[in-house]
Design a protein around this motif. Sequence first.
Motif, PDB file in Angstrom:
ATOM      1  N   LYS A  99       0.827  -1.207   0.000  1.00  0.00           N
ATOM      2  CA  LYS A  99       0.000   0.000   0.000  1.00  0.00           C
ATOM      3  C   LYS A  99       0.862   1.259   0.000  1.00  0.00           C
ATOM      4  CE  LYS A  99      -3.976  -1.928   2.496  1.00  0.00           C
ATOM      5  NZ  LYS A  99      -4.702  -1.898   3.780  1.00  0.00           N
ATOM      6  N   LEU A 100       1.921   1.251   0.818  1.00  0.00           N
ATOM      7  CA  LEU A 100       2.810   2.404   0.893  1.00  0.00           C
ATOM      8  C   LEU A 100       3.480   2.660  -0.454  1.00  0.00           C
ATOM      9  CD1 LEU A 100       4.149   4.610   2.607  1.00  0.00           C
ATOM     10  CD2 LEU A 100       5.939   2.944   3.162  1.00  0.00           C
ATOM     11  N   CYS A 101       3.980   1.611  -1.080  1.00  0.00           N
ATOM     12  CA  CYS A 101       4.617   1.769  -2.393  1.00  0.00           C
ATOM     13  C   CYS A 101       3.620   2.292  -3.419  1.00  0.00           C
ATOM     14  CB  CYS A 101       5.226   0.444  -2.852  1.00  0.00           C
ATOM     15  SG  CYS A 101       6.679  -0.043  -1.912  1.00  0.00           S
ATOM     16  N   ASN A 151       1.529   6.662  -6.648  1.00  0.00           N
ATOM     17  CA  ASN A 151       0.410   7.536  -7.009  1.00  0.00           C
ATOM     18  C   ASN A 151       0.743   9.003  -6.732  1.00  0.00           C
ATOM     19  OD1 ASN A 151      -1.066   5.315  -7.774  1.00  0.00           O
ATOM     20  ND2 ASN A 151      -2.249   5.202  -5.888  1.00  0.00           N
ATOM     21  N   TYR A 152       1.376   9.256  -5.600  1.00  0.00           N
ATOM     22  CA  TYR A 152       1.744  10.629  -5.250  1.00  0.00           C
ATOM     23  C   TYR A 152       2.752  11.183  -6.254  1.00  0.00           C
ATOM     24  CZ  TYR A 152       3.665  14.580  -2.713  1.00  0.00           C
ATOM     25  OH  TYR A 152       4.094  15.832  -2.367  1.00  0.00           O
ATOM     26  N   GLN A 153       3.765  10.380  -6.574  1.00  0.00           N
ATOM     27  CA  GLN A 153       4.774  10.837  -7.519  1.00  0.00           C
ATOM     28  C   GLN A 153       4.159  11.087  -8.894  1.00  0.00           C
ATOM     29  OE1 GLN A 153       7.670   7.696  -7.246  1.00  0.00           O
ATOM     30  NE2 GLN A 153       8.912   8.802  -5.756  1.00  0.00           N
ATOM     31  N   HIS A 154       3.253  10.196  -9.283  1.00  0.00           N
ATOM     32  CA  HIS A 154       2.615  10.357 -10.583  1.00  0.00           C
ATOM     33  C   HIS A 154       1.750  11.609 -10.611  1.00  0.00           C
ATOM     34  CE1 HIS A 154       1.047   9.196 -14.440  1.00  0.00           C
ATOM     35  NE2 HIS A 154      -0.197   9.305 -13.988  1.00  0.00           N
ATOM     36  N   ALA A 155       1.031  11.879  -9.553  1.00  0.00           N
ATOM     37  CA  ALA A 155       0.132  13.035  -9.502  1.00  0.00           C
ATOM     38  C   ALA A 155       0.892  14.355  -9.382  1.00  0.00           C
ATOM     39  CB  ALA A 155      -0.834  12.890  -8.334  1.00  0.00           C
ATOM     40  N   ASN A 156       2.067  14.331  -8.794  1.00  0.00           N
ATOM     41  CA  ASN A 156       2.792  15.571  -8.523  1.00  0.00           C
ATOM     42  C   ASN A 156       4.020  15.768  -9.416  1.00  0.00           C
ATOM     43  OD1 ASN A 156       1.068  16.436  -6.416  1.00  0.00           O
ATOM     44  ND2 ASN A 156       2.001  14.918  -5.091  1.00  0.00           N
ATOM     45  N   ARG A 157       4.038  15.173 -10.583  1.00  0.00           N
ATOM     46  CA  ARG A 157       5.158  15.346 -11.504  1.00  0.00           C
ATOM     47  C   ARG A 157       5.019  16.665 -12.266  1.00  0.00           C
ATOM     48  NH1 ARG A 157       5.691   9.579 -14.570  1.00  0.00           N
ATOM     49  NH2 ARG A 157       6.622   8.439 -12.871  1.00  0.00           N
ATOM     50  N   THR A 158       6.161  17.233 -12.568  1.00  0.00           N
ATOM     51  CA  THR A 158       6.147  18.416 -13.423  1.00  0.00           C
ATOM     52  C   THR A 158       5.994  17.968 -14.868  1.00  0.00           C
ATOM     53  OG1 THR A 158       8.548  18.360 -13.601  1.00  0.00           O
ATOM     54  CG2 THR A 158       7.612  19.703 -11.815  1.00  0.00           C
ATOM     55  N   GLY A 187       9.573  13.216 -19.826  1.00  0.00           N
ATOM     56  CA  GLY A 187      10.703  12.283 -19.743  1.00  0.00           C
ATOM     57  C   GLY A 187      10.239  10.858 -19.491  1.00  0.00           C
ATOM     58  N   ALA A 188       9.276  10.687 -18.589  1.00  0.00           N
ATOM     59  CA  ALA A 188       8.744   9.348 -18.315  1.00  0.00           C
ATOM     60  C   ALA A 188       8.054   8.779 -19.537  1.00  0.00           C
ATOM     61  CB  ALA A 188       7.780   9.398 -17.135  1.00  0.00           C
ATOM     62  N   TRP A 189       7.338   9.639 -20.243  1.00  0.00           N
ATOM     63  CA  TRP A 189       6.653   9.176 -21.448  1.00  0.00           C
ATOM     64  C   TRP A 189       7.655   8.762 -22.509  1.00  0.00           C
ATOM     65  CZ3 TRP A 189       6.196  11.067 -26.527  1.00  0.00           C
ATOM     66  CH2 TRP A 189       5.210  10.439 -27.289  1.00  0.00           C
ATOM     67  N   LEU A 190       8.739   9.544 -22.644  1.00  0.00           N
ATOM     68  CA  LEU A 190       9.764   9.222 -23.632  1.00  0.00           C
ATOM     69  C   LEU A 190      10.500   7.923 -23.300  1.00  0.00           C
ATOM     70  CD1 LEU A 190      11.299  12.744 -24.328  1.00  0.00           C
ATOM     71  CD2 LEU A 190       9.846  11.392 -25.848  1.00  0.00           C
ATOM     72  N   LEU A 191      10.613   7.609 -22.039  1.00  0.00           N
ATOM     73  CA  LEU A 191      11.353   6.410 -21.626  1.00  0.00           C
ATOM     74  C   LEU A 191      10.469   5.193 -21.403  1.00  0.00           C
ATOM     75  CD1 LEU A 191      13.833   8.071 -19.129  1.00  0.00           C
ATOM     76  CD2 LEU A 191      14.288   7.348 -21.473  1.00  0.00           C
ATOM     77  N   SER A 192       9.155   5.337 -21.505  1.00  0.00           N
ATOM     78  CA  SER A 192       8.270   4.217 -21.226  1.00  0.00           C
ATOM     79  C   SER A 192       8.227   3.246 -22.406  1.00  0.00           C
ATOM     80  CB  SER A 192       6.865   4.719 -20.888  1.00  0.00           C
ATOM     81  OG  SER A 192       6.300   5.339 -22.011  1.00  0.00           O
ATOM     82  N   GLY A 193       7.580   2.114 -22.214  1.00  0.00           N
ATOM     83  CA  GLY A 193       7.564   1.008 -23.172  1.00  0.00           C
ATOM     84  C   GLY A 193       7.028   1.312 -24.552  1.00  0.00           C
ATOM     85  N   ILE A 194       5.719   1.268 -24.755  1.00  0.00           N
ATOM     86  CA  ILE A 194       5.112   1.408 -26.078  1.00  0.00           C
ATOM     87  C   ILE A 194       5.351   2.804 -26.650  1.00  0.00           C
ATOM     88  CG2 ILE A 194       2.909   1.409 -27.328  1.00  0.00           C
ATOM     89  CD1 ILE A 194       2.054  -0.876 -25.502  1.00  0.00           C
ATOM     90  N   PRO A 195       5.141   3.854 -25.867  1.00  0.00           N
ATOM     91  CA  PRO A 195       5.441   5.177 -26.444  1.00  0.00           C
ATOM     92  C   PRO A 195       6.930   5.358 -26.715  1.00  0.00           C
ATOM     93  CG  PRO A 195       4.039   5.403 -24.519  1.00  0.00           C
ATOM     94  CD  PRO A 195       4.480   3.976 -24.610  1.00  0.00           C
TER      95      PRO A 195
END
Length: 195
Positions: free
Chosen positions: A111-113, A118-125, A131-139
């Motif tokens: 739950k903590l992880c 979720n917090y990191q995803h919601a509070n990203r600039t 950058g995450a989108w560029l480094l992710s799998g399908i995209p």
Amino acid sequence: MTKKWVFESLVKDDQDSIGLIAYALYKHKKHTLATSLRKEGKNEEYIQQQVQTFHDQTLQNNSLDDYREKAKNFLNKIFSELEADISAGFEKEKAQLEKQHKKDLANEKRKLCQNIKNYQHANRTWYEKLGAWLLSGIPGIVSSFLVTCLIIGASVLLISEDKRQDMLRSLWAEYFGVQQQAPAAPAKPSAGTKP
């Protein structure tokens, strides 16, 4: 001579658990003697005499200490059995609690992880999301194409027009399999004719 009682000789007071058990052991042995004599078919008078002899011998032969010792051994055996039962129950309960604790701890960690994620995803600039989108799998495939286009586009702007045309032709031919013919150079007039 006053009659001496085994109970008074074995039991010191009402709190003397060893003495009470010793007296119970004495009574059990006395009962066993009487019962065995009855089974042998002896008459009640004979049985009473044997029981009285047993009583007197118990008091005279210092058998009282033997009964107290047997009572101590009996109590020790009971305590050992109780301790073993309680220890086994405790160990079983301890194992169950440890198992439940590990399960609860694993759930809480998960739950903590998840909450951290979720917090990191919601509070990203926006640039972190990019950058995450560029480094992710399908995209990643699309992002590789975009990055390649950006690099090629930037390099095209930095080179001369002739080199740019050559590079675009080679890229066009390499990626799309199309060969472009170079534009025909204007024909040079022959040296012998003048207009």
